[in-house]
Motif scaffolding. Structure first.
Motif, PDB file in Angstrom:
ATOM      1  N   SER A 124       0.814  -1.220   0.000  1.00  0.00           N
ATOM      2  CA  SER A 124       0.000   0.000   0.000  1.00  0.00           C
ATOM      3  C   SER A 124       0.846   1.267   0.000  1.00  0.00           C
ATOM      4  O   SER A 124       0.318   2.355  -0.167  1.00  0.00           O
ATOM      5  CB  SER A 124      -0.918   0.016   1.226  1.00  0.00           C
ATOM      6  N   GLY A 125       2.144   1.140   0.226  1.00  0.00           N
ATOM      7  CA  GLY A 125       2.988   2.317   0.345  1.00  0.00           C
ATOM      8  C   GLY A 125       2.919   2.952   1.718  1.00  0.00           C
ATOM      9  O   GLY A 125       3.436   4.050   1.931  1.00  0.00           O
ATOM     10  N   LEU A 126       2.275   2.273   2.673  1.00  0.00           N
ATOM     11  CA  LEU A 126       2.126   2.796   4.022  1.00  0.00           C
ATOM     12  C   LEU A 126       3.202   2.208   4.926  1.00  0.00           C
ATOM     13  O   LEU A 126       3.341   0.992   5.021  1.00  0.00           O
ATOM     14  CB  LEU A 126       0.743   2.445   4.574  1.00  0.00           C
ATOM     15  N   ARG A 127       3.960   3.070   5.590  1.00  0.00           N
ATOM     16  CA  ARG A 127       4.928   2.608   6.583  1.00  0.00           C
ATOM     17  C   ARG A 127       4.257   2.615   7.948  1.00  0.00           C
ATOM     18  O   ARG A 127       3.451   3.498   8.251  1.00  0.00           O
ATOM     19  CB  ARG A 127       6.149   3.528   6.617  1.00  0.00           C
ATOM     20  N   THR A 128       4.584   1.621   8.785  1.00  0.00           N
ATOM     21  CA  THR A 128       3.995   1.533  10.113  1.00  0.00           C
ATOM     22  C   THR A 128       5.083   1.490  11.168  1.00  0.00           C
ATOM     23  O   THR A 128       6.013   0.682  11.080  1.00  0.00           O
ATOM     24  CB  THR A 128       3.103   0.286  10.246  1.00  0.00           C
ATOM     25  N   LEU A 129       4.964   2.361  12.163  1.00  0.00           N
ATOM     26  CA  LEU A 129       5.854   2.372  13.316  1.00  0.00           C
ATOM     27  C   LEU A 129       5.050   2.002  14.554  1.00  0.00           C
ATOM     28  O   LEU A 129       3.892   2.407  14.693  1.00  0.00           O
ATOM     29  CB  LEU A 129       6.464   3.758  13.522  1.00  0.00           C
ATOM     30  N   HIS A 130       5.649   1.211  15.436  1.00  0.00           N
ATOM     31  CA  HIS A 130       5.027   0.890  16.720  1.00  0.00           C
ATOM     32  C   HIS A 130       5.850   1.514  17.835  1.00  0.00           C
ATOM     33  O   HIS A 130       7.032   1.196  18.000  1.00  0.00           O
ATOM     34  CB  HIS A 130       4.944  -0.621  16.927  1.00  0.00           C
ATOM     35  N   LEU A 131       5.235   2.413  18.583  1.00  0.00           N
ATOM     36  CA  LEU A 131       5.884   3.071  19.714  1.00  0.00           C
ATOM     37  C   LEU A 131       5.371   2.430  21.001  1.00  0.00           C
ATOM     38  O   LEU A 131       4.178   2.505  21.309  1.00  0.00           O
ATOM     39  CB  LEU A 131       5.573   4.571  19.700  1.00  0.00           C
ATOM     40  N   TYR A 132       6.279   1.808  21.745  1.00  0.00           N
ATOM     41  CA  TYR A 132       5.906   1.073  22.954  1.00  0.00           C
ATOM     42  C   TYR A 132       6.554   1.720  24.171  1.00  0.00           C
ATOM     43  O   TYR A 132       7.774   1.888  24.219  1.00  0.00           O
ATOM     44  CB  TYR A 132       6.363  -0.382  22.835  1.00  0.00           C
ATOM     45  N   VAL A 133       5.726   2.107  25.154  1.00  0.00           N
ATOM     46  CA  VAL A 133       6.239   2.610  26.420  1.00  0.00           C
ATOM     47  C   VAL A 133       6.260   1.447  27.407  1.00  0.00           C
ATOM     48  O   VAL A 133       5.218   0.853  27.701  1.00  0.00           O
ATOM     49  CB  VAL A 133       5.379   3.768  26.959  1.00  0.00           C
ATOM     50  N   ASP A 134       7.442   1.098  27.889  1.00  0.00           N
ATOM     51  CA  ASP A 134       7.631  -0.067  28.757  1.00  0.00           C
ATOM     52  C   ASP A 134       7.301   0.309  30.202  1.00  0.00           C
ATOM     53  O   ASP A 134       8.091   0.967  30.882  1.00  0.00           O
ATOM     54  CB  ASP A 134       9.076  -0.556  28.635  1.00  0.00           C
ATOM     55  N   VAL A 135       6.124  -0.105  30.662  1.00  0.00           N
ATOM     56  CA  VAL A 135       5.637   0.213  32.002  1.00  0.00           C
ATOM     57  C   VAL A 135       5.571  -1.082  32.812  1.00  0.00           C
ATOM     58  O   VAL A 135       5.114  -2.110  32.310  1.00  0.00           O
ATOM     59  CB  VAL A 135       4.236   0.870  31.952  1.00  0.00           C
ATOM     60  N   SER A 136       5.990  -1.052  34.062  1.00  0.00           N
ATOM     61  CA  SER A 136       5.992  -2.256  34.894  1.00  0.00           C
ATOM     62  C   SER A 136       4.568  -2.693  35.224  1.00  0.00           C
ATOM     63  O   SER A 136       3.659  -1.849  35.332  1.00  0.00           O
ATOM     64  CB  SER A 136       6.755  -2.008  36.196  1.00  0.00           C
ATOM     65  N   PRO A 137       4.337  -4.011  35.395  1.00  0.00           N
ATOM     66  CA  PRO A 137       3.003  -4.493  35.772  1.00  0.00           C
ATOM     67  C   PRO A 137       2.480  -3.859  37.059  1.00  0.00           C
ATOM     68  O   PRO A 137       1.281  -3.587  37.180  1.00  0.00           O
ATOM     69  CB  PRO A 137       3.205  -6.000  35.932  1.00  0.00           C
TER      70      PRO A 137
END
Length: 203
Positions: A124-137
């Motif tokens: 599709s020409g779409l780039r995807t980024l995943h931004l993950y904030v690592d938070v403790s349980p």
């Protein structure tokens, strides 16, 4: 402004309930000047009802939701070819739990279903980024106890944590990991990383 050379980009701010993804997504939207959608608003009514009754979603529930998120991004960023490209934003942010790698693959367009052996979706020409904030349980549980009027229940958070396959930078395409901290600190670090990824420069 975003570099003309940068591809249309979907930014998924991901994590379990309580990770602050919706708040962060809205803040980054304002900082970067791009649209934001809370993925919870794209759930079909049956999913919302199921979660409100305290039952976790399964892959059959999530698949149409994840596809709707990707389709919404494609429509917003790439359009149907009928509207002028200058009227479309170069990037957008959607908050979505995106717990498993297979979910992230579907959002990236790497697969057409949640089956790891399924063929990929058409390019599709779409780039995807995943931004993950690592938070403790422990911190996630504390935040959940403070939330009022949200459909997510404590048992469902535990289910999400059991389901979570943490993304790892360098071993998964388009992944950005930011460690938890104060709200302003997290927003600043995340915005800095995204500006670099999007080719943002001062006007």
């Amino acid at each position: 402004m975003i570099s003309d050379a940068a591809p249309a980009t979907l930014i998924i701010v991901m994590g379990t309930s309580g990770s602050g993804k919706s708040t962060l997504g809205a803040s980054l939207s304002s900082a970067l000047g791009i649209p934001f959608i809370d993925g919870d608003d794209l759930h079909p009514p049956a999913n919302v009802a199921k979660m409100a009754s305290g039952h976790p979603l399964n892959d059959n529930d999530r698949e149409p939701w994840l596809k709707r998120i990707r389709e919404t991004a494609i429509e917003t960023l790439l359009g149907d070819g009928a509207s002028p490209s200058q009227h479309r934003p170069p990037a957008m942010i959607i908050a979505c739990s995106s717990l498993k790698r297979s979910y992230r693959d579907l959002l990236r367009g790497s697969h057409s279903t949640l089956s790891p052996t399924s063929p990929p979706l058409p390019a599709s020409g779409l780039r995807t980024l995943h931004l993950y904030v690592d938070v403790s349980p422990t911190e996630l549980l504390r935040r959940m106890h403070e939330r009022k009027g949200h459909f997510m229940k404590e048992e469902m958070l535990k289910s999400q944590l059991e389901t979570l396959e943490k993304p790892v930078e360098g071993s998964e395409e388009g992944v950005i990991v930011v460690q938890d901290g104060g709200r302003e600190e997290v927003e600043s670090r995340a915005a800095m990383r995204l500006r670099k990824e999007l080719g943002l420069v001062k006007s």
